[in-house]
Design a protein around this motif. Sequence first.
Motif, mmCIF file in Angstrom:
data_model
loop_
_atom_site.group_PDB
_atom_site.id
_atom_site.type_symbol
_atom_site.label_atom_id
_atom_site.label_comp_id
_atom_site.label_asym_id
_atom_site.label_seq_id
_atom_site.Cartn_x
_atom_site.Cartn_y
_atom_site.Cartn_z
ATOM 1 N N GLU A 115 13.853 -48.545 65.835
ATOM 2 C CA GLU A 115 14.237 -47.168 65.536
ATOM 3 C C GLU A 115 13.057 -46.210 65.663
ATOM 4 O O GLU A 115 13.202 -45.084 66.152
ATOM 5 N N GLU A 298 16.848 -52.432 52.404
ATOM 6 C CA GLU A 298 17.320 -51.131 52.902
ATOM 7 C C GLU A 298 18.489 -51.304 53.863
ATOM 8 O O GLU A 298 19.469 -50.552 53.814
ATOM 9 N N ARG A 299 18.418 -52.318 54.728
ATOM 10 C CA ARG A 299 19.495 -52.537 55.698
ATOM 11 C C ARG A 299 20.779 -53.020 55.026
ATOM 12 O O ARG A 299 21.868 -52.863 55.580
ATOM 13 N N ASP A 302 22.147 -49.586 54.286
ATOM 14 C CA ASP A 302 22.130 -48.611 55.367
ATOM 15 C C ASP A 302 23.487 -48.526 56.049
ATOM 16 O O ASP A 302 24.041 -49.532 56.497
ATOM 17 N N GLY A 303 24.022 -47.323 56.151
ATOM 18 C CA GLY A 303 25.276 -47.106 56.861
ATOM 19 C C GLY A 303 26.504 -47.533 56.096
ATOM 20 O O GLY A 303 27.624 -47.309 56.550
ATOM 21 N N TYR A 310 23.898 -44.079 52.586
ATOM 22 C CA TYR A 310 23.693 -45.360 51.918
ATOM 23 C C TYR A 310 24.816 -45.591 50.921
ATOM 24 O O TYR A 310 25.362 -44.639 50.355
#
Length: 541
Positions: A115, A298-299, A302-303, A310
Amino acid sequence: MAVPVVFFAVFFAYPVTAIVGRGLKAGGDWQFGRIGDVLSRPDILDVLWFTTWQALASTALTLLIALPGAYVFARFDFPGKQVLRAVVTVPFVLPTVVVGTAFLALLGRGGLLDELWGVRLDTTVWAILLAHVFFNYAVVVRTVGGLWSQLDPRQEEAARVLGAGRFAAFRRVTLPALAPAVAAAALMVFLFTFTSFGVVQILGGPAYSTLEVEIYRQTAQLLDLPTAAVLTLVQFAAVGGILAVHAATVRRRERALKLVDPAQTSRRPRGAGQWALLGGVLLTALLLILLPLGVLVERSFDGAGGAGGYGFGYYRALQSAGAGGSSTFLVPPLEAVGNSLRYALVATFIALVVGGFAAAALTRRAGRLVRGFDALLMLPLGVSAVTVGFGFLITLDEPPLDLRTSWILVPLAQALVGVPFVVRTMLPVLRAVDERLREAAAVLGASPLRAWREVDLPLVRRAVLVAAGFAFAVSLGEFGATVFIARPDNPTLPVAVARLLGRSGELNYGQAMALSTILMLVCAVSLLLLERIRTDRSGEF
């Protein structure tokens, strides 16, 4: 010694021998010519070469990065030292599946580096090497740093008073004393990376295959038992040699040195150079250890909240077996958490019983046969777990040991990996118990069992708790054998993560990150609790 001998004979030697026999026998006759046929194949030679050189590279890179950390923990006293020691040890107890997933989130497609700068390192050897350093950093810090902290610094200071420079004094005084510990740490790192499975399978892609990965491919995908049997023998021989050399270095380390209390050797850093070294070690811990784990967490959010935000969407999806139309599981993936905890608790109990009896026997007996048995107890750490798991399926399939449909099969396989940690943790503490206490108890009429309960157990209670913690953590993360024997309706956490990563789709990927985060937190909490109860004499780990 009867209990550990029977346990290893039935649940380790028998399955491994059976799987090798099926691969090398035809019509009741041994076909040893297959060994030469397999080892002469170009694809197998490529696997052997990659397995060896990546293990050597991983070992060298780990020593290069971790030895400064070993010095800092051995010689410096600074705020937060115990917390940092626990943090750098967390990767060692993490399942390899979690390690692979964390680095996939950092280095893979859509990862942090991708990213920010469009850089992808997954399916490259660099991802594998970095993950191996992450996993084994604590092995060097604890093994070398533990001994370094007990070396009397006045010996090096005396050499400098006699005219030796700083480097010359280190090379002639400290380095020879540390050499057995460095060698032991290097051998253990080489062993763990030589037999690497989960990390290589997740990060290496189809281009890279270690012996362990190739054994799994030949067994589970190609059903080529002769090739798998030959590769198992090769790995067994290599691991046996490594463990033999490791045992010799450990005996040399135990016999050759006079040690002092670590509290007498540590002090606050002095001067810009020492503060810079401490800062460098802290930065290494941040980038190498905390960053991959932080990206993993975090992942997992995420999304999941929609519109790029989040949220807990991936965690909520774990409660459904068919989230997003996926048929990956027969049950909700979240059930893998409960399955893993139950299996790990049973495996821990088995490992404590077997490992406790083994450690007690090794303490009270001596001789070459006992040393050989001590080395054999370490073999499950290096022998193909894939072979053990598949061996369980083809051997434990008829009375009185028809266990193929029994839930106990998974804890038994996990306990095989936990027993070496129990033995290595309890053995040094049991050896430190004064034999005269046992003799006094025997004179007063106590049976051997009562003497152990009244004399040994109170003195080793903390070591037992530490051993239980390590056995629980490694059982929780066992993957190589469990991937074969875990039932589809009762998956463990590592197996569930691997299944999710093996399917395409953002939801599957997010659920894999969420399950990995849960598994990481459970292992990290276990390790932090161990750090609070362990003592300096609580074994090698």
